[in-house]
Write an enzyme that holds these catalytic residues in place. Structure first.
Site, PDB file in Angstrom:
ATOM      1  N   TYR A  90      16.615   5.993  15.884  1.00  0.00           N
ATOM      2  CA  TYR A  90      15.362   6.280  16.454  1.00  0.00           C
ATOM      3  C   TYR A  90      15.975   6.363  18.170  1.00  0.00           C
ATOM      4  CZ  TYR A  90      11.238   4.356  18.986  1.00  0.00           C
ATOM      5  OH  TYR A  90       9.919   4.137  20.345  1.00  0.00           O
ATOM      6  N   ARG A 223      -3.654  -1.223   3.041  1.00  0.00           N
ATOM      7  CA  ARG A 223      -3.455  -0.996   1.592  1.00  0.00           C
ATOM      8  C   ARG A 223      -3.993  -2.008   1.270  1.00  0.00           C
ATOM      9  NH1 ARG A 223       3.199  -0.719   1.171  1.00  0.00           N
ATOM     10  NH2 ARG A 223       3.562  -2.365   2.971  1.00  0.00           N
ATOM     11  N   ARG A 225      -3.650  -5.007  -1.779  1.00  0.00           N
ATOM     12  CA  ARG A 225      -2.837  -6.353  -2.419  1.00  0.00           C
ATOM     13  C   ARG A 225      -3.040  -7.144  -3.227  1.00  0.00           C
ATOM     14  NH1 ARG A 225      -0.821  -6.982   3.839  1.00  0.00           N
ATOM     15  NH2 ARG A 225      -2.191  -5.493   3.696  1.00  0.00           N
ATOM     16  N   GLY A 299       2.874   6.943  13.608  1.00  0.00           N
ATOM     17  CA  GLY A 299       3.432   5.681  13.199  1.00  0.00           C
ATOM     18  C   GLY A 299       4.386   6.408  11.879  1.00  0.00           C
ATOM     19  N   VAL A 325       4.116   5.967  22.839  1.00  0.00           N
ATOM     20  CA  VAL A 325       4.443   4.955  24.063  1.00  0.00           C
ATOM     21  C   VAL A 325       5.529   5.450  25.011  1.00  0.00           C
ATOM     22  CG1 VAL A 325       4.990   2.682  23.009  1.00  0.00           C
ATOM     23  CG2 VAL A 325       2.922   3.297  25.030  1.00  0.00           C
ATOM     24  N   LYS A 386       3.440 -10.753  12.447  1.00  0.00           N
ATOM     25  CA  LYS A 386       4.880 -10.183  13.083  1.00  0.00           C
ATOM     26  C   LYS A 386       5.983 -11.368  13.357  1.00  0.00           C
ATOM     27  CE  LYS A 386       4.150  -6.790  16.074  1.00  0.00           C
ATOM     28  NZ  LYS A 386       4.753  -5.964  16.053  1.00  0.00           N
TER      29      LYS A 386
END
Ligand SMILES: NC(=O)c1ccc[n+]([C@@H]2O[C@H](COP(=O)([O-])OP(=O)(O)OC[C@H]3O[C@@H](n4cnc5c(N)ncnc54)[C@H](OP(=O)(O)O)[C@@H]3O)[C@@H](O)[C@H]2O)c1
Length: 394
Positions: A90, A223, A225, A299, A325, A386
């Site tokens: 990163y 996506r 699933r 992303g 950001v 998350k």
């Protein structure tokens, strides 16, 4: 915060030498008569996979003097970029330091979170005991019970009433990213559309909700699933998504007709695309955009490069932009503060919902394995929420 037991023996020097060992070894957290805080952090001394390198490290923090502030963390999420940072891939590098009582420099993981000020030196301005604060910049190291820093690294939350730590602890990255991407590239008008992939991500969910509040309509790609597909579609509709489709459905011929009919035969143009994933999905999305539209990449979850036919550039003049950001926050700190404030106000009013979360309680005795596995788990797809460390009265 009530100390579990007072620790009143020994000279200050002897105490300082003992504390890192004590914090590691003891099941009970001690606070000394001199006001030293015992702290723990998830740290690493080299780059690699989280499961291989993250260690729970104990150390002590002296009472703050001068312009120093001691903070106690309340909630710190685990974001995909945190993992990339630990892997060393990163752009923002963590700070490696020996100030946590080790001979080899250590860096603390995590970039986002909310903490409470528990003590401040006599020259501190701008924050005071009891304030909730978030971090001004990336690289702070938020996976820790306590930290000591200066006030210029912190942003006080002006009004914490009616807010939960997990809401404040997740406001500065994903909602601000969605906010800026919706506002900063195209002058989208109410009734016009944007299309996005990774729509169930933290950023995607924030974009759906903010877009809805501002009158924008959204096509949301998730996506495919094996389980929970309809539930996820419903969930995104419930926060304001107009259309939710899978990555397989957007590749089918019928999708073009679906888009035509939803957008009133193109009279309500799709003028913005948000790309979280990369690969061929970007083309599948971009070909439905009106001429002169923008696709903003933020992303790269599929780790695939963006693939595009040149016709989109030549004949439709679609622009491809990127947004980060961290850079925006450093360049426009006032705009960032205003954005945080606005999203927190919306949250307080019940107009902006948290992302689904998988809280991991971090108590004084929580084991290293439990914390590290929460970090490692972020690498898995199809998650129900998350990961977020919720600190007890550590
Ligand atoms: N540029 C910036 O300023 C900025 C700011 C914030 C975030 N980001 C980036 O945005 C992305 C999302 O972050 P977040 O915090 O919103 O994520 P998040 O809430 O943790 O959600 C992760 C998302 O990625 C999807 N995903 C996971 N593995 C995938 C794969 N192999 N292929 C395709 N999709 C996959 C997940 O979908 P499933 O449910 O289908 O697994 C989910 O939608 C990350 O890459 C992050 O680094 C960038």
């Amino acid at each position: 915060m009530a100390p579990s037991r007072a620790f009143i023996t020994g000279s200050r020097t002897a105490l300082r030498q003992l504390r890192p060992t004590l914090a590691n070894a003891c099941q009970t957290r001690f606070i000394s008569a001199y006001g030293y805080e015992q702290a723990k952090c998830l740290a690493f001394d080299k780059y690699g996979e989280p499961k291989d390198i993250l260690k729970l490290h104990g150390h002590s923090i002296s009472p703050p003097h001068g312009d120093l502030v001691t903070i106690r963390f309340l909630a710190s999420p685990v974001n995909p970029a945190d993992i990339n940072q630990i892997q060393g891939v990163y752009p923002t590098k963590p700070t490696f330091t020996t100030s946590l009582g080790t001979t080899d420099p250590l860096a603390v993981g995590g970039n986002e979170g909310v903490a409470e000020v528990i003590a401040a030196g006599n020259k501190v301005k701008g924050v005071q005991k009891g304030d909730w604060v978030i971090m001004k910049k990336q690289g702070f190291g938020t996976w820790r019970t306590h930290a000591q820093t200066t006030a210029d690294n912190l942003v006080p939350i002006k009004n914490k009433d009616g807010l939960k730590p997990e809401q404040v602890g997740t406001v500065s990255v994903n909602p601000c990213t969605a906010y800026r991407m919706l506002k900063g590239f195209v002058d989208l008008q109410p009734g016009q559309w944007f299309i996005q992939n990774g729509a169930n991500s933290g950023v995607g969910r924030a974009a759906i909700q903010l877009g809805k509040l501002w009158g924008y309509k959204s096509i949301n790609i998730i996506r495919k699933r094996d389980t929970g597909m309809e539930e996820l579609k419903q969930d995104l509709h419930s926060i304001g998504a107009d259309m939710v489709v899978t990555d397989e459905e957007v590749e089918k011929k019928e999708f073009r007709d679906q888009v035509k009919s939803a957008t009133n035969n193109g009279r309500e143009p799709i003028r913005l695309g948000l790309n979280c994933v990369g690969g061929s999905l970007v083309n599948a999305m971009a070909k439905h955009l009106a001429p002169d539209s923008h696709v903003v990449t933020y992303g790269a979850m599929s780790k695939q490069p963006v693939q595009l036919p040149t016709g989109l550039l030549i004949f439709k003049n679609i622009s491809f932009d990127g947004f980060w950001v961290s850079k925006w926050s450093e360049e426009r700190p006032d705009e960032k503060d205003a954005c945080v404030q606005e999203v927190l106000d919306l949250t307080r009013q019940g107009k902006f919902k948290d992302v689904p979360m998988q809280p991991v309680k971090w108590e004084w005795n929580t084991k290293q394995e439990e914390l590290v596995s929460a970090v490692q788990g972020t690498l898995e797809g199809f998650r129900s929420g998350k990961g977020i460390f919720m600190f007890g009265e550590t």
